[in-house]
Design a protein around this motif. Structure first.
Motif, PDB file in Angstrom:
ATOM      1  N   ASP A 213      -2.610  -0.878   0.032  1.00 44.34           N
ATOM      2  CA  ASP A 213      -3.644  -0.550   1.025  1.00 44.34           C
ATOM      3  C   ASP A 213      -3.211  -0.883   2.450  1.00 44.34           C
ATOM      4  N   GLY A 214      -1.941  -1.289   2.632  1.00 44.30           N
ATOM      5  CA  GLY A 214      -1.416  -1.566   3.966  1.00 44.30           C
ATOM      6  C   GLY A 214      -1.568  -2.998   4.436  1.00 44.30           C
ATOM      7  N   SER A 215      -2.143  -3.885   3.603  1.00 46.14           N
ATOM      8  CA  SER A 215      -2.288  -5.293   3.978  1.00 46.14           C
ATOM      9  C   SER A 215      -0.922  -5.977   3.992  1.00 46.14           C
ATOM     10  N   LYS A 216      -0.694  -6.827   4.997  1.00 45.05           N
ATOM     11  CA  LYS A 216       0.594  -7.495   5.154  1.00 45.05           C
ATOM     12  C   LYS A 216       0.467  -8.997   4.850  1.00 45.05           C
ATOM     13  N   TYR A 217       1.439  -9.518   4.135  1.00 42.27           N
ATOM     14  CA  TYR A 217       1.453 -10.927   3.781  1.00 42.27           C
ATOM     15  C   TYR A 217       2.860 -11.487   4.012  1.00 42.27           C
ATOM     16  N   GLN A 218       2.903 -12.740   4.455  1.00 39.93           N
ATOM     17  CA  GLN A 218       4.167 -13.444   4.591  1.00 39.93           C
ATOM     18  C   GLN A 218       4.012 -14.825   3.969  1.00 39.93           C
ATOM     19  N   GLY A 219       5.036 -15.270   3.277  1.00 36.29           N
ATOM     20  CA  GLY A 219       4.971 -16.585   2.648  1.00 36.29           C
ATOM     21  C   GLY A 219       6.267 -16.913   1.947  1.00 36.29           C
TER      22      GLY A 219
END
Length: 286
Positions: A213-219
Protein backbone atom coordinates in the motif's frame (compact mmCIF):
# COMPACT_ATOMS: atom_id res chain seq x y z
CA UNK A 1 42.11 -66.07 54.09
CA UNK A 2 44.98 -67.90 52.37
CA UNK A 3 48.34 -66.25 51.77
CA UNK A 4 47.66 -66.20 48.03
CA UNK A 5 44.26 -64.50 48.50
CA UNK A 6 45.78 -62.01 50.92
CA UNK A 7 48.57 -61.17 48.46
CA UNK A 8 46.01 -60.71 45.66
CA UNK A 9 43.90 -58.43 47.88
CA UNK A 10 46.97 -56.33 48.71
CA UNK A 11 47.83 -55.98 45.01
CA UNK A 12 44.25 -54.94 44.16
CA UNK A 13 44.15 -52.48 47.05
CA UNK A 14 47.50 -50.99 46.04
CA UNK A 15 46.35 -50.64 42.42
CA UNK A 16 43.13 -48.98 43.53
CA UNK A 17 45.03 -46.57 45.77
CA UNK A 18 47.45 -45.73 42.94
CA UNK A 19 44.53 -45.08 40.56
CA UNK A 20 42.93 -42.78 43.14
CA UNK A 21 46.20 -40.89 43.59
CA UNK A 22 46.63 -40.49 39.83
CA UNK A 23 43.04 -39.29 39.48
CA UNK A 24 43.60 -36.78 42.27
CA UNK A 25 46.79 -35.58 40.58
CA UNK A 26 44.95 -35.13 37.29
CA UNK A 27 42.14 -33.28 39.06
CA UNK A 28 44.68 -31.02 40.78
CA UNK A 29 46.38 -30.35 37.45
CA UNK A 30 43.06 -29.13 36.05
CA UNK A 31 42.35 -26.74 38.89
CA UNK A 32 45.75 -25.17 39.58
CA UNK A 33 47.89 -23.36 37.05
CA UNK A 34 51.36 -24.96 37.18
CA UNK A 35 52.89 -21.96 35.36
CA UNK A 36 51.30 -19.13 37.34
CA UNK A 37 53.44 -15.99 37.21
CA UNK A 38 56.14 -17.58 35.02
CA UNK A 39 57.15 -15.01 32.34
CA UNK A 40 58.74 -17.68 30.12
CA UNK A 41 55.53 -19.69 30.10
CA UNK A 42 53.54 -16.50 29.45
CA UNK A 43 55.70 -15.89 26.36
CA UNK A 44 55.05 -19.41 25.12
CA UNK A 45 51.36 -18.83 25.83
CA UNK A 46 51.45 -15.72 23.64
CA UNK A 47 52.58 -17.83 20.67
CA UNK A 48 49.75 -20.31 21.29
CA UNK A 49 47.28 -17.45 21.71
CA UNK A 50 48.31 -15.91 18.37
CA UNK A 51 47.84 -19.24 16.62
CA UNK A 52 44.58 -20.31 18.25
CA UNK A 53 42.81 -17.34 19.83
CA UNK A 54 43.82 -14.04 18.21
CA UNK A 55 41.50 -14.56 15.23
CA UNK A 56 38.55 -13.75 17.53
CA UNK A 57 40.15 -12.03 20.53
CA UNK A 58 42.65 -9.85 18.71
CA UNK A 59 46.38 -9.43 19.10
CA UNK A 60 47.29 -8.65 22.69
CA UNK A 61 43.98 -10.23 23.79
CA UNK A 62 42.36 -6.79 23.61
CA UNK A 63 39.25 -8.03 21.84
CA UNK A 64 38.13 -8.19 18.25
CA UNK A 65 34.90 -8.04 16.31
CA UNK A 66 34.07 -11.57 17.40
CA UNK A 67 35.62 -12.16 20.81
CA UNK A 68 35.73 -10.08 24.01
CA UNK A 69 38.65 -8.21 25.51
CA UNK A 70 40.47 -10.69 27.76
CA UNK A 71 42.63 -8.06 29.44
CA UNK A 72 39.59 -6.97 31.47
CA UNK A 73 38.50 -8.42 34.79
CA UNK A 74 36.24 -9.96 35.90
CA UNK A 75 35.54 -12.25 32.96
CA UNK A 76 32.01 -13.19 32.03
CA UNK A 77 32.42 -16.96 32.19
CA UNK A 78 34.62 -17.16 35.29
CA UNK A 79 37.73 -15.39 36.51
CA UNK A 80 39.79 -18.05 38.29
CA UNK A 81 42.62 -19.80 36.46
CA UNK A 82 40.69 -23.09 36.42
CA UNK A 83 37.56 -21.38 35.05
CA UNK A 84 39.56 -19.70 32.27
CA UNK A 85 41.18 -23.07 31.51
CA UNK A 86 37.73 -24.66 31.28
CA UNK A 87 36.42 -21.90 29.01
CA UNK A 88 39.36 -22.34 26.62
CA UNK A 89 39.35 -26.14 26.70
CA UNK A 90 35.60 -26.85 26.72
CA UNK A 91 34.21 -23.76 25.03
CA UNK A 92 30.96 -22.05 26.04
CA UNK A 93 27.77 -23.71 24.72
CA UNK A 94 25.38 -21.34 23.00
CA UNK A 95 28.12 -18.82 22.16
CA UNK A 96 30.74 -18.39 19.43
CA UNK A 97 33.41 -19.79 21.82
CA UNK A 98 34.21 -23.32 20.54
CA UNK A 99 35.96 -26.15 22.41
CA UNK A 100 39.74 -26.33 22.04
CA UNK A 101 40.68 -27.69 18.62
CA UNK A 102 37.07 -27.93 17.40
CA UNK A 103 37.39 -25.44 14.53
CA UNK A 104 39.70 -24.87 11.60
CA UNK A 105 41.15 -21.82 13.34
CA UNK A 106 44.41 -22.81 15.02
CA UNK A 107 45.77 -26.31 15.57
CA UNK A 108 44.40 -27.20 18.99
CA UNK A 109 46.39 -27.22 22.23
CA UNK A 110 47.60 -29.71 24.81
CA UNK A 111 46.70 -29.26 28.48
CA UNK A 112 50.12 -27.70 29.12
CA UNK A 113 49.66 -25.27 26.24
CA UNK A 114 46.23 -24.21 27.50
CA UNK A 115 47.79 -23.43 30.88
CA UNK A 116 50.44 -21.40 29.08
CA UNK A 117 47.67 -19.38 27.40
CA UNK A 118 46.02 -18.82 30.80
CA UNK A 119 49.38 -17.58 32.09
CA UNK A 120 49.70 -15.23 29.10
CA UNK A 121 46.19 -13.84 29.64
CA UNK A 122 47.06 -13.15 33.28
CA UNK A 123 50.21 -11.32 32.17
CA UNK A 124 48.28 -8.83 30.02
CA UNK A 125 45.35 -8.18 32.35
CA UNK A 126 44.54 -4.61 33.33
CA UNK A 127 42.58 -3.92 36.46
CA UNK A 128 41.45 -0.39 35.65
CA UNK A 129 38.14 0.59 37.20
CA UNK A 130 35.39 2.94 36.04
CA UNK A 131 36.85 5.89 37.98
CA UNK A 132 39.97 5.82 35.85
CA UNK A 133 37.84 6.27 32.71
CA UNK A 134 35.70 9.24 33.69
CA UNK A 135 32.60 10.39 35.58
CA UNK A 136 30.10 7.51 35.51
CA UNK A 137 27.23 9.60 36.90
CA UNK A 138 27.67 12.19 34.17
CA UNK A 139 27.97 9.35 31.66
CA UNK A 140 24.59 8.03 32.83
CA UNK A 141 23.04 11.46 32.32
CA UNK A 142 24.46 11.55 28.79
CA UNK A 143 23.34 7.98 28.01
CA UNK A 144 19.72 8.62 28.92
CA UNK A 145 19.81 12.34 28.10
CA UNK A 146 21.52 14.47 25.47
CA UNK A 147 23.48 11.63 23.81
CA UNK A 148 20.21 9.67 23.54
CA UNK A 149 21.93 6.28 23.69
CA UNK A 150 19.13 4.92 25.88
CA UNK A 151 16.63 5.56 23.08
CA UNK A 152 17.94 2.47 21.28
CA UNK A 153 20.17 0.65 23.78
CA UNK A 154 19.39 -0.99 27.10
CA UNK A 155 21.59 -1.15 30.19
CA UNK A 156 20.52 -3.38 33.08
CA UNK A 157 16.91 -3.50 31.92
CA UNK A 158 16.47 0.21 31.22
CA UNK A 159 16.43 1.70 27.73
CA UNK A 160 15.48 0.84 24.16
CA UNK A 161 15.49 -2.42 22.19
CA UNK A 162 16.41 -1.27 18.69
CA UNK A 163 20.16 -1.71 19.27
CA UNK A 164 22.25 -4.25 21.21
CA UNK A 165 21.91 -4.54 24.99
CA UNK A 166 25.02 -2.82 26.40
CA UNK A 167 24.80 -4.11 29.99
CA UNK A 168 28.06 -6.06 29.77
CA UNK A 169 29.67 -4.22 26.86
CA UNK A 170 32.51 -2.63 28.83
CA UNK A 171 33.41 -5.91 30.51
CA UNK A 172 33.67 -7.74 27.21
CA UNK A 173 35.10 -5.11 24.87
CA UNK A 174 38.19 -2.96 24.91
CA UNK A 175 37.98 0.81 25.36
CA UNK A 176 39.33 1.22 21.80
CA UNK A 177 36.60 -1.04 20.41
CA UNK A 178 33.83 0.88 22.19
CA UNK A 179 35.25 4.21 21.05
CA UNK A 180 35.31 3.03 17.46
CA UNK A 181 31.73 1.78 17.77
CA UNK A 182 30.64 5.28 18.82
CA UNK A 183 32.77 7.22 16.35
CA UNK A 184 32.17 4.93 13.34
CA UNK A 185 29.19 2.64 14.07
CA UNK A 186 28.86 1.36 10.49
CA UNK A 187 32.40 -0.05 10.33
CA UNK A 188 31.63 -3.43 11.89
CA UNK A 189 28.48 -3.87 9.82
CA UNK A 190 30.37 -3.00 6.66
CA UNK A 191 32.98 -5.68 7.39
CA UNK A 192 30.36 -8.38 7.75
CA UNK A 193 30.52 -11.26 10.23
CA UNK A 194 29.61 -14.86 9.41
CA UNK A 195 26.57 -16.36 11.13
CA UNK A 196 28.52 -18.67 13.45
CA UNK A 197 30.81 -15.91 14.66
CA UNK A 198 28.47 -12.95 15.04
CA UNK A 199 29.21 -10.57 17.85
CA UNK A 200 25.58 -10.35 18.95
CA UNK A 201 22.59 -12.67 18.43
CA UNK A 202 21.83 -10.65 15.30
CA UNK A 203 23.79 -8.28 13.09
CA UNK A 204 21.42 -5.33 13.42
CA UNK A 205 21.37 -4.77 9.69
CA UNK A 206 19.36 -1.73 8.60
CA UNK A 207 16.30 -2.58 6.51
CA UNK A 208 14.07 -0.36 4.39
CA UNK A 209 10.66 -1.73 3.51
CA UNK A 210 7.83 -0.47 1.30
CA UNK A 211 4.60 -2.43 1.63
CA UNK A 212 2.04 -3.04 -1.11
CA UNK A 213 0.00 0.00 0.00
CA UNK A 214 3.07 2.28 -0.21
CA UNK A 215 3.77 2.50 3.54
CA UNK A 216 7.48 2.91 4.34
CA UNK A 217 9.29 1.35 7.29
CA UNK A 218 12.88 1.44 8.48
CA UNK A 219 14.39 -0.65 11.24
CA UNK A 220 16.56 -3.67 12.01
CA UNK A 221 16.11 -7.24 10.81
CA UNK A 222 15.31 -9.60 13.68
CA UNK A 223 14.62 -12.75 11.67
CA UNK A 224 14.53 -13.57 7.98
CA UNK A 225 14.14 -16.62 5.80
CA UNK A 226 13.40 -17.21 2.14
CA UNK A 227 9.71 -16.37 2.56
CA UNK A 228 9.26 -14.05 5.55
CA UNK A 229 10.76 -11.02 7.26
CA UNK A 230 10.56 -9.92 10.89
CA UNK A 231 11.54 -6.30 11.47
CA UNK A 232 11.68 -4.00 14.49
CA UNK A 233 11.09 -0.48 13.25
CA UNK A 234 12.54 2.75 14.64
CA UNK A 235 9.47 3.17 16.90
CA UNK A 236 10.16 -0.33 18.30
CA UNK A 237 7.04 -1.77 16.67
CA UNK A 238 7.46 -5.38 15.56
CA UNK A 239 6.36 -6.33 12.04
CA UNK A 240 6.08 -9.70 10.30
CA UNK A 241 5.61 -9.78 6.53
CA UNK A 242 5.41 -12.30 3.76
CA UNK A 243 8.19 -11.16 1.42
CA UNK A 244 6.07 -11.77 -1.65
CA UNK A 245 3.59 -9.15 -0.40
CA UNK A 246 6.20 -6.38 -0.21
CA UNK A 247 6.68 -3.79 -2.90
CA UNK A 248 10.31 -3.23 -1.90
CA UNK A 249 12.77 -4.66 0.62
CA UNK A 250 16.39 -3.54 0.86
CA UNK A 251 19.06 -4.21 3.48
CA UNK A 252 21.99 -1.93 4.20
CA UNK A 253 25.16 -2.18 6.25
CA UNK A 254 24.89 1.52 7.03
CA UNK A 255 24.02 1.54 10.74
CA UNK A 256 20.93 3.33 12.03
CA UNK A 257 23.14 4.61 14.84
CA UNK A 258 24.53 8.11 14.19
CA UNK A 259 28.28 8.68 14.21
CA UNK A 260 29.32 10.47 17.40
CA UNK A 261 32.23 12.59 16.21
CA UNK A 262 34.04 14.96 18.56
CA UNK A 263 31.72 17.85 17.67
CA UNK A 264 28.72 15.82 18.77
CA UNK A 265 30.44 14.00 21.64
CA UNK A 266 33.66 15.58 22.96
CA UNK A 267 36.36 13.23 24.23
CA UNK A 268 35.61 14.06 27.88
CA UNK A 269 31.93 13.10 27.45
CA UNK A 270 32.90 9.93 25.61
CA UNK A 271 35.12 8.91 28.54
CA UNK A 272 32.23 9.56 30.92
CA UNK A 273 29.95 7.34 28.81
CA UNK A 274 32.53 4.56 28.91
CA UNK A 275 32.81 4.98 32.67
CA UNK A 276 29.03 4.56 32.99
CA UNK A 277 29.11 1.36 30.92
CA UNK A 278 32.04 0.04 32.96
CA UNK A 279 30.31 0.83 36.25
CA UNK A 280 27.05 -0.73 35.05
CA UNK A 281 28.81 -3.92 34.07
CA UNK A 282 30.37 -4.09 37.53
CA UNK A 283 27.01 -3.57 39.23
CA UNK A 284 27.23 0.18 39.87
CA UNK A 285 25.82 3.40 38.39
CA UNK A 286 22.35 1.95 37.94
Amino acid sequence: MTMRMRASWIVVAAATLLAMLLAAARSSAQTKNPYSGDPKMAKLGEFEFRANCAFCHGLGARGGGRGPDLTRTPKKHGDTDSEIFSTINNGVPGTAMPPNGATQQGVGMTEEEVWQVVTYIRSVEKKADAKSLGDANHGKQLFYGSAACGTCHMVNGKGGRLGPDLSGAAAGRSTEYLKESLRDPSKRLAQGISEAMKEFSQEYETANVITSDGSKYQGVVLNEDAFSLQLLDTREVLHLWDKSSLKSFEKSRQSLMPAYDEKVLPEKDLQDLLAFLAASGAGGAK
